[in-house]
Design a protein around this motif. Structure first.
Motif, PDB file in Angstrom:
ATOM      1  N   VAL A   1       1.033  -1.226   0.172  1.00  0.00           N
ATOM      2  CA  VAL A   1       0.120  -0.071  -0.066  1.00  0.00           C
ATOM      3  C   VAL A   1       1.030   1.188   0.001  1.00  0.00           C
ATOM      4  O   VAL A   1       1.514   1.542   1.041  1.00  0.00           O
ATOM      5  CB  VAL A   1      -0.751  -0.009   1.341  1.00  0.00           C
ATOM      6  N   CYS A   2       0.882   2.082  -1.175  1.00  0.00           N
ATOM      7  CA  CYS A   2       1.897   3.090  -1.386  1.00  0.00           C
ATOM      8  C   CYS A   2       1.363   4.172  -1.906  1.00  0.00           C
ATOM      9  O   CYS A   2       0.075   4.257  -2.495  1.00  0.00           O
ATOM     10  CB  CYS A   2       3.015   2.614  -2.107  1.00  0.00           C
TER      11      CYS A   2
ATOM     12  N   SER B   1      -2.768   4.737   5.698  1.00  0.00           N
ATOM     13  CA  SER B   1      -3.003   4.205   6.871  1.00  0.00           C
ATOM     14  C   SER B   1      -4.605   4.182   7.467  1.00  0.00           C
ATOM     15  O   SER B   1      -5.071   3.060   7.693  1.00  0.00           O
ATOM     16  CB  SER B   1      -2.262   5.007   8.180  1.00  0.00           C
ATOM     17  N   SER B   2      -5.177   5.264   6.797  1.00  0.00           N
ATOM     18  CA  SER B   2      -6.612   5.507   6.869  1.00  0.00           C
ATOM     19  C   SER B   2      -7.102   4.045   6.039  1.00  0.00           C
ATOM     20  O   SER B   2      -8.399   3.689   6.563  1.00  0.00           O
ATOM     21  CB  SER B   2      -7.109   6.657   6.383  1.00  0.00           C
TER      22      SER B   2
ATOM     23  N   THR C   1       7.905   1.319   7.663  1.00  0.00           N
ATOM     24  CA  THR C   1       7.096   0.360   7.045  1.00  0.00           C
ATOM     25  C   THR C   1       6.115  -0.369   8.023  1.00  0.00           C
ATOM     26  O   THR C   1       6.847  -0.504   9.282  1.00  0.00           O
ATOM     27  CB  THR C   1       7.881  -0.695   6.293  1.00  0.00           C
ATOM     28  N   GLU C   2       4.861  -0.657   7.772  1.00  0.00           N
ATOM     29  CA  GLU C   2       3.932  -1.199   8.651  1.00  0.00           C
ATOM     30  C   GLU C   2       3.396  -2.256   7.975  1.00  0.00           C
ATOM     31  O   GLU C   2       2.914  -2.179   6.922  1.00  0.00           O
ATOM     32  CB  GLU C   2       3.078  -0.426   9.523  1.00  0.00           C
ATOM     33  N   ILE C   3       3.217  -3.595   8.671  1.00  0.00           N
ATOM     34  CA  ILE C   3       2.666  -4.819   8.216  1.00  0.00           C
ATOM     35  C   ILE C   3       1.027  -5.071   9.039  1.00  0.00           C
ATOM     36  O   ILE C   3       1.189  -4.919  10.178  1.00  0.00           O
ATOM     37  CB  ILE C   3       3.441  -5.913   8.144  1.00  0.00           C
ATOM     38  N   HIS C   4       0.350  -5.150   8.264  1.00  0.00           N
ATOM     39  CA  HIS C   4      -1.190  -5.235   8.976  1.00  0.00           C
ATOM     40  C   HIS C   4      -1.522  -6.623   8.277  1.00  0.00           C
ATOM     41  O   HIS C   4      -1.806  -6.842   6.901  1.00  0.00           O
ATOM     42  CB  HIS C   4      -2.038  -4.368   8.572  1.00  0.00           C
TER      43      HIS C   4
ATOM     44  N   LEU D   1      -1.025  -6.481   4.443  1.00  0.00           N
ATOM     45  CA  LEU D   1      -1.192  -5.023   3.723  1.00  0.00           C
ATOM     46  C   LEU D   1       0.138  -4.370   4.388  1.00  0.00           C
ATOM     47  O   LEU D   1       0.308  -4.208   5.555  1.00  0.00           O
ATOM     48  CB  LEU D   1      -2.386  -4.515   4.247  1.00  0.00           C
ATOM     49  N   ILE D   2       0.935  -4.119   3.507  1.00  0.00           N
ATOM     50  CA  ILE D   2       2.476  -3.715   3.710  1.00  0.00           C
ATOM     51  C   ILE D   2       2.249  -2.002   3.466  1.00  0.00           C
ATOM     52  O   ILE D   2       2.331  -1.727   2.288  1.00  0.00           O
ATOM     53  CB  ILE D   2       3.490  -4.454   3.145  1.00  0.00           C
TER      54      ILE D   2
END
Length: 133
Positions: free
Chosen positions: A5-6, A14-15, A35-38, A49-50
C-alpha cells in the motif's frame, strides 16, 4: 498474499488500511515513519497489507493518489516487481471523473464514508484467487 500500500505522504494509506482491516476511520492524523505490516484475511486467504514508502516485491500493489498522473512512475516500477498488475486507488471526497488510462483497475475510494471500499476489497479477493492458482 502480500499487498504493498503505497503513495505520496498524507494521501491516506493508514486510513485505507484501517478502513479495510477494522471498518473504521479516525479524523486524527498520525504520520507513519516506517514500514508497517497489517495482517488480515480476505475470504480464506491471509493477506499482509504492507504500508510502505519504498517499492517492494509483492503480489500486488495498491497505489494511492488523487490523480493517476501523480503516480505514473511508481506504477511502472510496480509493474516490474509485483506478480499481478498494480491497482490505482484515487482517495478523496467529491473526486472529479477521470478516465482510467494508467491501468484498467482504477478505484475511487472515500476513507471518510467508505464509498468504494467494498469494490476494492472484492478486487483484492479476485486477485488473491489468481495467486493461489
Amino acid at each position: 498474499m502480500r499487498v504493498a500500500v503505497c503513495g505520496p505522504n498524507s494521501i491516506g494509506k493508514s486510513s485505507l488500511i484501517q478502513r479495510i482491516a477494522r471498518g473504521s476511520f479516525s479524523l486524527q492524523y498520525k504520520p507513519t515513519h516506517f514500514t508497517e505490516i497489517h495482517k488480515i484475511a480476505i475470504g480464506n486467504m491471509p493477506v499482509a497489507l504492507i504500508e510502505t514508502k519504498d517499492v517492494i516485491k509483492c503480489d500486488v500493489a495498491l497505489i494511492l493518489c488523487k490523480s493517476q498522473e501523480d503516480v505514473k512512475t511508481i506504477w511502472r516500477e510496480y509493474c516490474d516487481v509485483s506478480s499481478l498488475s498494480p491497482v490505482v486507488v484515487r482517495i478523496g471526497e467529491n473526486l472529479d471523473y477521470e478516465d482510467s488510462w494508467l491501468c484498467h483497475e482504477l478505484h475511487n475510494v472515500s476513507n471518510l464514508t467508505a464509498n468504494g471500499i467494498s469494490k476494492l476489497v472484492y478486487c483484492l479477493y479476485l486477485k488473491s484467487n489468481l495467486i493461489t492458482k
